[in-house]
Write an enzyme that holds these catalytic residues in place. Structure first.
Site, short mmCIF file in Angstrom:
data_model
loop_
_atom_site.label_atom_id
_atom_site.label_comp_id
_atom_site.label_asym_id
_atom_site.label_seq_id
_atom_site.Cartn_x
_atom_site.Cartn_y
_atom_site.Cartn_z
N ASP A 133 6.15 -5.93 7.53
CA ASP A 133 6.70 -4.74 6.87
C ASP A 133 8.06 -4.49 7.50
OD1 ASP A 133 7.42 -2.25 5.97
OD2 ASP A 133 5.53 -1.26 6.48
N SER A 168 23.91 -5.84 -4.23
CA SER A 168 23.76 -5.51 -5.65
C SER A 168 25.09 -5.12 -6.24
CB SER A 168 22.77 -4.35 -5.81
OG SER A 168 22.74 -3.89 -7.15
N TYR A 207 19.58 4.18 -4.87
CA TYR A 207 19.64 2.72 -4.77
C TYR A 207 21.07 2.26 -4.49
CZ TYR A 207 18.99 -2.18 -6.03
OH TYR A 207 18.95 -3.56 -6.02
#
Length: 257
Positions: free
Chosen positions: A53, A138, A151
């Protein structure tokens, strides 16, 4: 995973490697000759899969150490693990902000921090060669997209972090770059489409905002990551490689009806 090809002899670690861009990247790197380990919450059927994780430092350190031992070292780190968020600044509660930033930004910090000793050792063992880190960023880091405030903030941080890391580690022989995908046809995007009132219309709209007129494939992003990780990119560091169908730089005139 391993094979023969231009990346033969390299040992790569891919976070979030059990699905989407991560799975496509792990598969491609292995197909080109690298030995690949996958870190994921659920590594699935990966030959070298380790449960981790990225929001938990102890989990990351344990998994990276186990992966490095299994691989015999680490030459390439692909920081791909991440989560999404939809909404304006008015929509996401503080808890979600903390969670997304913790995974998307601090996840890169934790994994890189754990992998750095192995990357440094890899450089020392191969004089004249370099190690590589590739972060999945991104188009949201460089273009204003509606309903993506949280985001976008996380990916803007990833872009800046990539540049800072590149400056910090270039003299150690560690290259750091990122890829900036457009809208990719991944399971996460699929879930967003499924939740839309009209999934077909929403898919068409997402494709149309990219000049190529379609969604990016995970395999296309993986190919860019593989290039940045390879010896062919030995002089490339501190660079963001857009894989966005021209979305960042092109301004096409509307198609006449």
């Amino acid at each position: 995973m391993s094979g023969r090809g231009e990346l033969a002899g390299l040992r790569a670690l891919v976070t979030g490697g059990a699905s989407g861009i991560g799975l496509a990247t792990a598969t491609l790197l292995a197909g080109r000759g690298a030995r690949v380990a996958v870190l994921d919450l659920d590594p699935g059927g990966a030959e070298l899969g380790f449960t981790a994780d990225v929001s938990d430092d102890a989990s990351v350190r344990t998994a990276v150490a186990a992966a490095a031992e299994a691989l015999g070292g680490i030459d390439v780190l692909v920081n791909n693990a991440g989560i999404g968020a939809v909404g304006t600044v008015a929509d996401n509660p503080d808890e979600q902000w903390h969670r997304v930033l913790d995974v998307n930004v601090l996840g890169i910090v934790r994994t890189t921090r754990a992998a750095l000793p192995h990357l440094r050792a890899a450089v020392l063992s191969r004089p004249g060669a370099s190690a590589a880190i590739v972060n999945t960023c991104s188009i949201a880091a460089t273009a204003g997209l509606p309903q993506r405030a949280l985001y976008s903030a996380s990916k803007g941080a990833v872009l800046s972090l990539t540049l800072a890391m590149a400056a910090d580690h270039v003299r150690e022989g560690i290259r750091v770059n990122c890829v900036n995908p457009g809208t990719v046809d991944t399971p996460w995007v699929g879930r967003l489409l499924d939740a839309a009132d009209d999934p077909a219309t929403e898919r068409a709209a997402l494709g149309a905002r990219q000049p190529t007129g379609r969604l990016v494939t995970a395999e296309e992003v993986a190919a860019a990551i593989a290039y940045l990780a390879s010896p062919a990119a030995a002089s490339t560091t501190g660079t963001a490689l857009a894989v966005d169908g021209g979305m960042h730089g092109l301004r096409l005139r509307p198609v006449a009806p």
